[in-house]
Design a protein around this motif. Structure first.
Motif, mmCIF file in Angstrom:
data_model
loop_
_atom_site.group_PDB
_atom_site.id
_atom_site.type_symbol
_atom_site.label_atom_id
_atom_site.label_comp_id
_atom_site.label_asym_id
_atom_site.label_seq_id
_atom_site.Cartn_x
_atom_site.Cartn_y
_atom_site.Cartn_z
ATOM 1 N N THR A 34 -3.170 0.564 2.069
ATOM 2 C CA THR A 34 -3.438 0.233 0.882
ATOM 3 C C THR A 34 -2.149 0.733 0.056
ATOM 4 N N TYR A 38 1.042 -1.077 -3.934
ATOM 5 C CA TYR A 38 1.659 -0.826 -5.204
ATOM 6 C C TYR A 38 2.841 -1.836 -5.324
ATOM 7 N N CYS A 141 -3.787 -5.894 -9.371
ATOM 8 C CA CYS A 141 -4.503 -5.001 -10.005
ATOM 9 C C CYS A 141 -6.215 -5.109 -10.098
ATOM 10 N N ALA A 144 -7.045 -3.349 -6.659
ATOM 11 C CA ALA A 144 -6.904 -2.098 -6.800
ATOM 12 C C ALA A 144 -8.456 -1.707 -7.288
ATOM 13 N N LEU A 148 -10.500 -0.659 -4.290
ATOM 14 C CA LEU A 148 -9.638 0.423 -3.767
ATOM 15 C C LEU A 148 -10.332 1.542 -4.551
ATOM 16 N N ILE A 164 -4.519 2.906 -7.794
ATOM 17 C CA ILE A 164 -3.140 2.155 -7.150
ATOM 18 C C ILE A 164 -2.823 1.413 -8.526
#
Length: 230
Positions: A34, A38, A141, A144, A148, A164
């Protein structure tokens, strides 16, 4: 047929690829897959595509997305180095639980902006980069945010990234509380576009705009006038 010469030197292609051949498996083992969601890591992979294909769109997307954030990363690192806590973006660089080698790989944040500027200068800037990167960044985005670990989440290894791309605020230990989480996410995505991506796009367009040769504009004016009057 005459062979078109490469616009990027072979040594650059080999050196950059060698770095990624080291960095990617090391990051994968230490940070997990993961981590490559980024913005900065995605930009590294986009640059790799441009380096080998010599297509300008991937490098242009990376330029729009991370030139300004990487400047903030460098400023934050210098601040931490001098004992001043600014944004906390680089606190992990001073975490003694991470090896010097692992932290040393993260210095790519310092030289990556120069590589990106070199690529767009040599290959050209593609104006499609703004919508392409914006859609990609917003997608990252959303991934995440919905799938995540959020800020402050308990993870089995403290090196596994949480929060993230700062979709839960700028503090990885605690989610922001001054706005409802969905509203903050929407505001963050719009901020990325209006404060980072658009100004970078405009600056790159202005910097890399094709310049007319001396007298070209004067020579072209009568032709345009004649066509207009026809």
């Amino acid at each position: 047929m005459n062979r078109v010469p490469a616009r990027l030197p072979l040594w650059l292609k080999l050196a950059f690829t060698a770095f990624l051949l080291v960095m990617v498996p090391v990051y994968w083992v230490n940070y997990g897959p993961t981590n490559f969601l980024y913005f900065c890591d995605v930009s590294l992979l986009l640059c790799l595509v441009s380096v080998w294909t010599e297509r300008r769109l991937p490098a242009s997307m990376a330029a729009v997305g991370i030139l300004l954030p990487q400047v903030l990363w460098c400023a934050d690192f210098v601040g931490e180095l001098c004992g001043h806590h600014l944004l906390g973006m680089t606190s992990y660089m001073f975490d003694e639980n991470r090896s010097l080698f692992l932290r040393g790989l993260s210095f790519f944040h310092g030289w990556l902006p120069f590589l990106i500027l070199f690529l767009v200068k040599r290959l050209g800037y593609d104006r499609r980069a703004l919508p392409a990167w914006t859609l990609l960044a917003w997608g990252l985005c959303l991934v995440a945010y919905f799938w995540l670990p959020p800020a402050g989440a308990a993870v089995p290894d403290p090196k596994i990234p949480v929060n993230i791309n700062y979709v839960f605020g700028f503090d990885d230990a605690h989610p922001q509380t001054w706005l409802p989480a969905p509203l903050y996410l929407l505001g963050w995505m719009l901020t990325l576009l209006l404060v980072i991506y658009l100004p970078t796009h405009w600056a790159l367009r202005r910097w890399l705009a094709p310049k007319s040769a001396p007298g070209q504009a004067t020579a072209e004016y009568p032709v345009r006038l004649a066509l207009k009057q026809a």
